[in-house]
Design an enzyme around this catalytic site. Sequence first.
Site, PDB file in Angstrom:
ATOM      1  N   ARG A 198      58.596  -7.356  42.989  1.00  0.00           N
ATOM      2  CA  ARG A 198      58.113  -6.977  43.971  1.00  0.00           C
ATOM      3  C   ARG A 198      58.671  -7.918  45.175  1.00  0.00           C
ATOM      4  NH1 ARG A 198      55.249  -2.827  47.018  1.00  0.00           N
ATOM      5  NH2 ARG A 198      52.977  -2.886  47.492  1.00  0.00           N
ATOM      6  N   THR A 204      59.493   6.824  48.605  1.00  0.00           N
ATOM      7  CA  THR A 204      60.271   5.531  47.449  1.00  0.00           C
ATOM      8  C   THR A 204      60.646   6.639  46.634  1.00  0.00           C
ATOM      9  OG1 THR A 204      59.806   3.768  45.976  1.00  0.00           O
ATOM     10  CG2 THR A 204      58.348   5.924  45.937  1.00  0.00           C
ATOM     11  N   THR A 226      61.827   1.177  46.247  1.00  0.00           N
ATOM     12  CA  THR A 226      61.820   1.755  47.508  1.00  0.00           C
ATOM     13  C   THR A 226      62.059   0.302  48.255  1.00  0.00           C
ATOM     14  OG1 THR A 226      59.641   2.935  48.868  1.00  0.00           O
ATOM     15  CG2 THR A 226      58.988   0.756  47.640  1.00  0.00           C
ATOM     16  N   GLU A 237      57.440  -3.972  53.924  1.00  0.00           N
ATOM     17  CA  GLU A 237      56.270  -3.241  52.491  1.00  0.00           C
ATOM     18  C   GLU A 237      55.384  -4.359  52.649  1.00  0.00           C
ATOM     19  OE1 GLU A 237      57.453  -0.670  49.577  1.00  0.00           O
ATOM     20  OE2 GLU A 237      59.095  -2.346  49.801  1.00  0.00           O
ATOM     21  N   ASP A 262      51.678  -2.779  53.251  1.00  0.00           N
ATOM     22  CA  ASP A 262      50.678  -2.952  51.448  1.00  0.00           C
ATOM     23  C   ASP A 262      49.836  -3.741  51.556  1.00  0.00           C
ATOM     24  OD1 ASP A 262      52.246  -0.525  51.752  1.00  0.00           O
ATOM     25  OD2 ASP A 262      53.700  -1.525  49.641  1.00  0.00           O
ATOM     26  N   SER A 318      50.612  -2.877  44.763  1.00  0.00           N
ATOM     27  CA  SER A 318      51.398  -1.102  44.902  1.00  0.00           C
ATOM     28  C   SER A 318      51.158  -0.177  44.308  1.00  0.00           C
ATOM     29  CB  SER A 318      52.629  -1.479  45.097  1.00  0.00           C
ATOM     30  OG  SER A 318      53.685  -0.090  44.603  1.00  0.00           O
ATOM     31  N   SER A 319      51.113   0.476  44.252  1.00  0.00           N
ATOM     32  CA  SER A 319      50.874   1.904  43.652  1.00  0.00           C
ATOM     33  C   SER A 319      51.956   2.652  43.233  1.00  0.00           C
ATOM     34  CB  SER A 319      50.298   2.950  44.627  1.00  0.00           C
ATOM     35  OG  SER A 319      49.146   3.089  45.551  1.00  0.00           O
ATOM     36  N   GLY A 335      55.508   8.251  46.702  1.00  0.00           N
ATOM     37  CA  GLY A 335      53.963   8.947  47.137  1.00  0.00           C
ATOM     38  C   GLY A 335      53.279   8.105  47.721  1.00  0.00           C
ATOM     39  N   GLY A 336      53.172   7.045  47.847  1.00  0.00           N
ATOM     40  CA  GLY A 336      52.299   5.975  48.315  1.00  0.00           C
ATOM     41  C   GLY A 336      51.414   5.494  47.084  1.00  0.00           C
TER      42      GLY A 336
HETATM   43  O1  DON Z   1      54.267   0.124  46.871  1.00  0.00           O
HETATM   44  C1  DON Z   1      53.543   0.759  47.294  1.00  0.00           C
HETATM   45  O2  DON Z   1      52.494   1.059  46.550  1.00  0.00           O
HETATM   46  C2  DON Z   1      53.365   1.548  48.588  1.00  0.00           C
HETATM   47  N1  DON Z   1      54.971   0.545  49.586  1.00  0.00           N
HETATM   48  C3  DON Z   1      55.291   2.337  47.946  1.00  0.00           C
HETATM   49  C4  DON Z   1      55.841   3.348  49.076  1.00  0.00           C
HETATM   50  C5  DON Z   1      56.367   4.577  48.407  1.00  0.00           C
HETATM   51  O3  DON Z   1      55.713   4.572  47.866  1.00  0.00           O
HETATM   52  C6  DON Z   1      56.487   5.848  48.729  1.00  0.00           C
HETATM   53  N2  DON Z   1      56.769   6.620  48.254  1.00  0.00           N
HETATM   54  N3  DON Z   1      57.455   7.669  48.378  1.00  0.00           N
END
Ligand code: DON
Length: 610
Positions: A112, A412, A430, A451, A454, A478-479, A499-500
């Site tokens: 990360r 991502t 990502t 990033e 987040d 992060s997710s 998908g965040g």
């Molecule tokens: O770390 C995370 O949770 C977000 N920055 C991830 C970004 C993400 O999943 C993008 N997805 N489509």
Amino acid sequence: MRRLTAVPAGLVLAAALVALPSGARASAGQAPAGAAKEPVAAGTGGAVASMDADASQAGIDALKHGGNAIDAAVATASTLGVTIPFVAGPGGGGFMVIYLARTHQVVTIDGRETCPGACTPAMFTDPKTGQPLGYDYASDQPLATGVPAMVATWAKAISLYGRGSLGTDLQPAIGVAERGFRVDADFQQLTQSDLPELQAYPASRALLLTPAGNPLPVGYLLRNPDLARTYRLLARHGPSYLYDGPLGRAIVQADDHPVTTAGTTVALPGIMTMSDLRAYQATVLPPTHVRYRGLGIYSMAPPSSSGSTVGEALNILSGYNLAAEPRATALFHYLEASRLAYADRNAYVGDSRYVRVPLRGLLSPAFAATRRCLIHDQALVSPAAPGDPYPPFGSCPGHTPARAQPPEGGHTNNIVAVDKWGNVVAYTNTINFFGGSGETVPGYGFLLNNEMTDFDFAPPSPGAYDPNLPAGGKQPRSSMGPVIALRDGKPVFSVGAAGGSTIITTILQIILNHVDFGMSLPAALAAPRVSQTNSATSLAEPGFYHSALAQQLTSQFGEKFTLATGPILPLDHYPGDATALQVLGHGSDEAIAEPVRLGGGSALVVHPSP
Ligand code: DON
């Protein structure tokens, strides 16, 4: 989600008439035909699934040349940095979950990004008003760029667990970057989704746009000689070329002193230094672990919130016989378990080097029991309050609503790879939003992440505890965090997603579809999704939103849904896209990618089954 603008159908044709970008980066010359994407492949010798055919092929090439699943994952990830630079590449970070066949161990690598040393809890507040900055606004600023972690992750994974070297594993990506690949409609839409940010930087325009600043036309042969050179330099000099060398200096310069297109200014430049890069370490962490229906579910520990949140929700759901319940009841339990697990995620999970994360409690079946008992026969009011994950776990507390959580978004990718020795890698990585900060490092051919948004921009109320506020050297929560599932100590499947914040619910829903509802893994992955993240409504894809089940969940259980639609549909049927892997036994594996979401992904095996 930010300014996602539709690509009008006519643009595809119109764009075909525009001039080529400068620098002869794109041409209409002899091109490798874009490999066709197949979402499911079964066979022997190893398998790979990712968003993109060239990237999956790179992983397969690594396997064919003696590499293992770790080498394949790096080859795939680095190639995605070429072919889908909006979601991958050396400018970002991610988390790798690895099953090592020789030792029967699951290990993880935390790759990360970190916040530069000068980060402060107030960095995303407006000094004039003391109010949090707008999320989209902040995400477009170089200040949102964290120390790129991807190359350190690749190097760490290869040196500890790979059979190849950074040099060998980057070769497929170098080849694709040099030969080029054909821009397709998905690439074009991803460009469109980040267009104003890409237009703001001459280096991004030169690489990814036409001279007039439009998305490249479908069919273009896009080469990236700068990234080929970057990978070659990393292959020759190792990660220190970035973390203590010329590439690092170029990143710091680009972040702190961005060169912008005439007429464009950057309000919040970066604050990164070479010391920040020198301090970066990708670290090996023990995985999270819960048991679910006889499976060992392994995933990522903080700063990822996936392992703890998927784990807590599964612990809550262990108390129900979902397979025997009417489907609407089972889905009601899934939505409520997600809601409660998300409340705990938001309250307790952050970078555990900076804050105390009660991970044992969050993953404890006894704590889950204190959450399960809040679920009756009607949807809880969101935001649900967090529980108390510190033992001794009491009896059932009352349900009280809490404060809403700020938005999270992003885009991502997840890669899965397995090799002929039985090692399995699941790697979610990502640069955050499609296109990260939008800034390409001049001369090096890759985009920088954004990033750091987040982090929470402010605590839930002034002075309140918040585990996810920015600080120097800290990693934002992060997710991301894929899962490897073992039965009797052997891997049976793996799943991960983009998908965040919906990553967690996507993984959960795929596990339930497969394990509880008996769907094949490809069907589990393709099924319409619904995501509850402790918000007033659950985000439902059209296939779910318009279903009789959704109606029943509303009429019988009081669940509310929002239609997951967006300006770049049908490319993105959010919640985000996933990949998965099934170990079939006797050396056979099945790689699984999306059939439709984000244009579909690519699954490949070394030796396809006849
Ligand atoms: O770390 C995370 O949770 C977000 N920055 C991830 C970004 C993400 O999943 C993008 N997805 N489509």
